[in-house]
Design a protein around this motif. Structure first.
Motif, PDB file in Angstrom:
ATOM      1  N   ASP A 220      24.546 -20.623   0.156  1.00 32.19           N
ATOM      2  CA  ASP A 220      25.257 -20.958   1.392  1.00 32.19           C
ATOM      3  C   ASP A 220      25.474 -19.700   2.222  1.00 32.19           C
ATOM      4  OD1 ASP A 220      27.784 -19.769   0.504  1.00 32.19           O
ATOM      5  OD2 ASP A 220      27.991 -21.534  -0.773  1.00 32.19           O
ATOM      6  N   VAL A 221      25.673 -19.938   3.518  1.00 32.25           N
ATOM      7  CA  VAL A 221      25.887 -18.842   4.465  1.00 32.25           C
ATOM      8  C   VAL A 221      27.136 -19.177   5.277  1.00 32.25           C
ATOM      9  CG1 VAL A 221      24.862 -17.418   6.276  1.00 32.25           C
ATOM     10  CG2 VAL A 221      23.365 -18.640   4.673  1.00 32.25           C
ATOM     11  N   VAL A 222      28.048 -18.228   5.337  1.00 31.91           N
ATOM     12  CA  VAL A 222      29.264 -18.404   6.150  1.00 31.91           C
ATOM     13  C   VAL A 222      29.260 -17.326   7.230  1.00 31.91           C
ATOM     14  CG1 VAL A 222      31.788 -18.441   6.151  1.00 31.91           C
ATOM     15  CG2 VAL A 222      30.536 -19.359   4.181  1.00 31.91           C
ATOM     16  N   PHE A 223      29.312 -17.767   8.492  1.00 31.45           N
ATOM     17  CA  PHE A 223      29.386 -16.849   9.636  1.00 31.45           C
ATOM     18  C   PHE A 223      30.839 -16.730  10.071  1.00 31.45           C
ATOM     19  CE2 PHE A 223      25.123 -18.585   9.765  1.00 31.45           C
ATOM     20  CZ  PHE A 223      24.331 -17.484  10.082  1.00 31.45           C
ATOM     21  N   ARG A 224      31.292 -15.488  10.272  1.00 35.85           N
ATOM     22  CA  ARG A 224      32.677 -15.263  10.703  1.00 35.85           C
ATOM     23  C   ARG A 224      32.723 -14.291  11.872  1.00 35.85           C
ATOM     24  NH1 ARG A 224      36.575 -16.557   6.613  1.00 35.85           N
ATOM     25  NH2 ARG A 224      35.606 -16.911   4.593  1.00 35.85           N
ATOM     26  N   ASN A 225      33.825 -14.353  12.592  1.00 37.10           N
ATOM     27  CA  ASN A 225      34.151 -13.311  13.552  1.00 37.10           C
ATOM     28  C   ASN A 225      34.736 -12.148  12.736  1.00 37.10           C
ATOM     29  OD1 ASN A 225      35.827 -11.647  15.169  1.00 37.10           O
ATOM     30  ND2 ASN A 225      35.890 -13.230  16.750  1.00 37.10           N
ATOM     31  N   PRO A 226      34.082 -10.974  12.730  1.00 36.09           N
ATOM     32  CA  PRO A 226      34.552  -9.877  11.861  1.00 36.09           C
ATOM     33  C   PRO A 226      35.945  -9.372  12.224  1.00 36.09           C
ATOM     34  CG  PRO A 226      32.458  -9.314  12.931  1.00 36.09           C
ATOM     35  CD  PRO A 226      32.912 -10.618  13.513  1.00 36.09           C
ATOM     36  N   GLN A 227      36.332  -9.550  13.515  1.00 37.51           N
ATOM     37  CA  GLN A 227      37.669  -9.085  13.927  1.00 37.51           C
ATOM     38  C   GLN A 227      38.766 -10.011  13.398  1.00 37.51           C
ATOM     39  OE1 GLN A 227      35.061  -8.606  16.386  1.00 37.51           O
ATOM     40  NE2 GLN A 227      35.195  -6.525  15.587  1.00 37.51           N
ATOM     41  N   THR A 228      38.568 -11.318  13.526  1.00 39.49           N
ATOM     42  CA  THR A 228      39.641 -12.271  13.187  1.00 39.49           C
ATOM     43  C   THR A 228      39.420 -12.961  11.835  1.00 39.49           C
ATOM     44  OG1 THR A 228      38.485 -14.110  14.221  1.00 39.49           O
ATOM     45  CG2 THR A 228      39.920 -12.793  15.644  1.00 39.49           C
TER      46      THR A 228
ATOM     47  N   ARG B 279      30.726 -20.815  11.548  1.00 35.14           N
ATOM     48  CA  ARG B 279      29.711 -21.790  11.139  1.00 35.14           C
ATOM     49  C   ARG B 279      29.469 -21.650   9.649  1.00 35.14           C
ATOM     50  NH1 ARG B 279      23.503 -21.803  13.045  1.00 35.14           N
ATOM     51  NH2 ARG B 279      23.058 -24.021  12.815  1.00 35.14           N
ATOM     52  N   GLU B 280      29.250 -22.788   8.975  1.00 35.64           N
ATOM     53  CA  GLU B 280      28.921 -22.768   7.541  1.00 35.64           C
ATOM     54  C   GLU B 280      27.629 -23.546   7.328  1.00 35.64           C
ATOM     55  OE1 GLU B 280      32.556 -23.392   4.884  1.00 35.64           O
ATOM     56  OE2 GLU B 280      33.243 -24.167   6.824  1.00 35.64           O
ATOM     57  N   LEU B 281      26.752 -23.001   6.500  1.00 34.82           N
ATOM     58  CA  LEU B 281      25.474 -23.646   6.194  1.00 34.82           C
ATOM     59  C   LEU B 281      25.285 -23.700   4.684  1.00 34.82           C
ATOM     60  CD1 LEU B 281      23.237 -21.620   8.692  1.00 34.82           C
ATOM     61  CD2 LEU B 281      24.020 -23.950   9.020  1.00 34.82           C
ATOM     62  N   GLU B 282      24.777 -24.819   4.192  1.00 31.82           N
ATOM     63  CA  GLU B 282      24.390 -24.921   2.773  1.00 31.82           C
ATOM     64  C   GLU B 282      22.904 -25.250   2.720  1.00 31.82           C
ATOM     65  OE1 GLU B 282      26.628 -27.865   0.698  1.00 31.82           O
ATOM     66  OE2 GLU B 282      28.555 -27.016   1.305  1.00 31.82           O
ATOM     67  N   PHE B 283      22.171 -24.505   1.910  1.00 32.38           N
ATOM     68  CA  PHE B 283      20.719 -24.671   1.818  1.00 32.38           C
ATOM     69  C   PHE B 283      20.314 -25.134   0.419  1.00 32.38           C
ATOM     70  CE2 PHE B 283      21.356 -21.653   5.179  1.00 32.38           C
ATOM     71  CZ  PHE B 283      20.305 -21.826   6.068  1.00 32.38           C
TER      72      PHE B 283
END
Length: 221
Positions: free
Chosen positions: A160-168, A173-177
């Motif tokens: 899985d991939v989790v995208f975050r705002n590095p500041q907050t 977005r979350e993805l599962e492959f």
């Protein structure tokens, strides 16, 4: 040739190098392949053809919708990024490695200095099981949960991939492959990828199915 690695802890470098070199990649004789593709997204189905050439360039034909065609092209470029063989020196020769924490699953954090993309990794056994990267206003973490052990290295098959705002640290977005591979001739090739994505509470499933996979014939010189 001078050894650049004398000053850093041997174990972090060796752990990471062993895991990096244990990934499954295509060798220099890879002939390329062609396949039919069926892309399902929600209720929509698109059919087309793809070809990866021996030089690893990509061709997508038969899909009229430009956005869909582009998403297939992007997926194939991602596949190539993971299968393309680069030496450890080419990829990481300028970086310095040190050990971080070990988690309950036995995954050892590998901290990297000198990487332009601010990458850190975790290694479990002889596999890279986690990649963390920050690029400007976007950070992401890839966690591998299952992998296929070929006789020539491992391929991540569920991750899985989790995208975050590095500041907050807010999740964007979350993805599962889930990836499926089959062996054709001497090479493992992806035949199916299912992606579950979640963005702003909107769920979407995308499925790439590849059939009629054929390795290309080497061109007689």
């Amino acid at each position: 040739m001078a050894n650049n690695y004398m000053t850093e802890p041997k174990n972090a470098l060796n752990l990471f190098r062993t895991a990096y070199e244990h990934r499954y990649t295509w060798d220099a004789n890879f002939p390329g392949y062609r396949a039919d593709i069926e892309l399902k997204q929600g209720d929509e189905v698109y059919l087309g053809h793809i070809q990866i050439h021996p030089d690893l360039s990509v061709e997508v034909t038969g899909i009229a919708d430009e956005d869909v065609k582009q998403s297939v092209y992007t997926q194939l470029r991602d596949i190539i990024t993971h299968r393309k063989r680069n030496s450890f020196e080419q990829a990481h020769g300028k970086n310095k490695f040190s050990l971080g924490k070990t988690d309950d699953s036995g995954a050892i954090e590998i901290l990297v200095e000198g990487d332009a993309m601010g990458s850190n990794y975790s290694v479990r056994g002889d596999e890279i099981c986690r990649v963390s990267r920050v690029m400007g206003r976007m950070g992401f973490v890839i966690n591998t949960h299952e992998s296929l052990d070929t006789d020539q290295g491992y391929i991540a098959s569920r991750y899985d991939v989790v995208f975050r705002n590095p500041q907050t640290q807010e999740i964007i977005r979350e993805l599962e492959f889930e990836d499926t591979f089959e062996k054709f001739g001497n090479y493992y090739i992806m035949t199916r990828q299912v992606i579950h994505s979640k963005e702003a509470d909107k769920l979407m499933t995308t499925e790439f199915n590849y059939s009629q996979v054929k390795l290309l014939e080497p061109v007689a010189v």
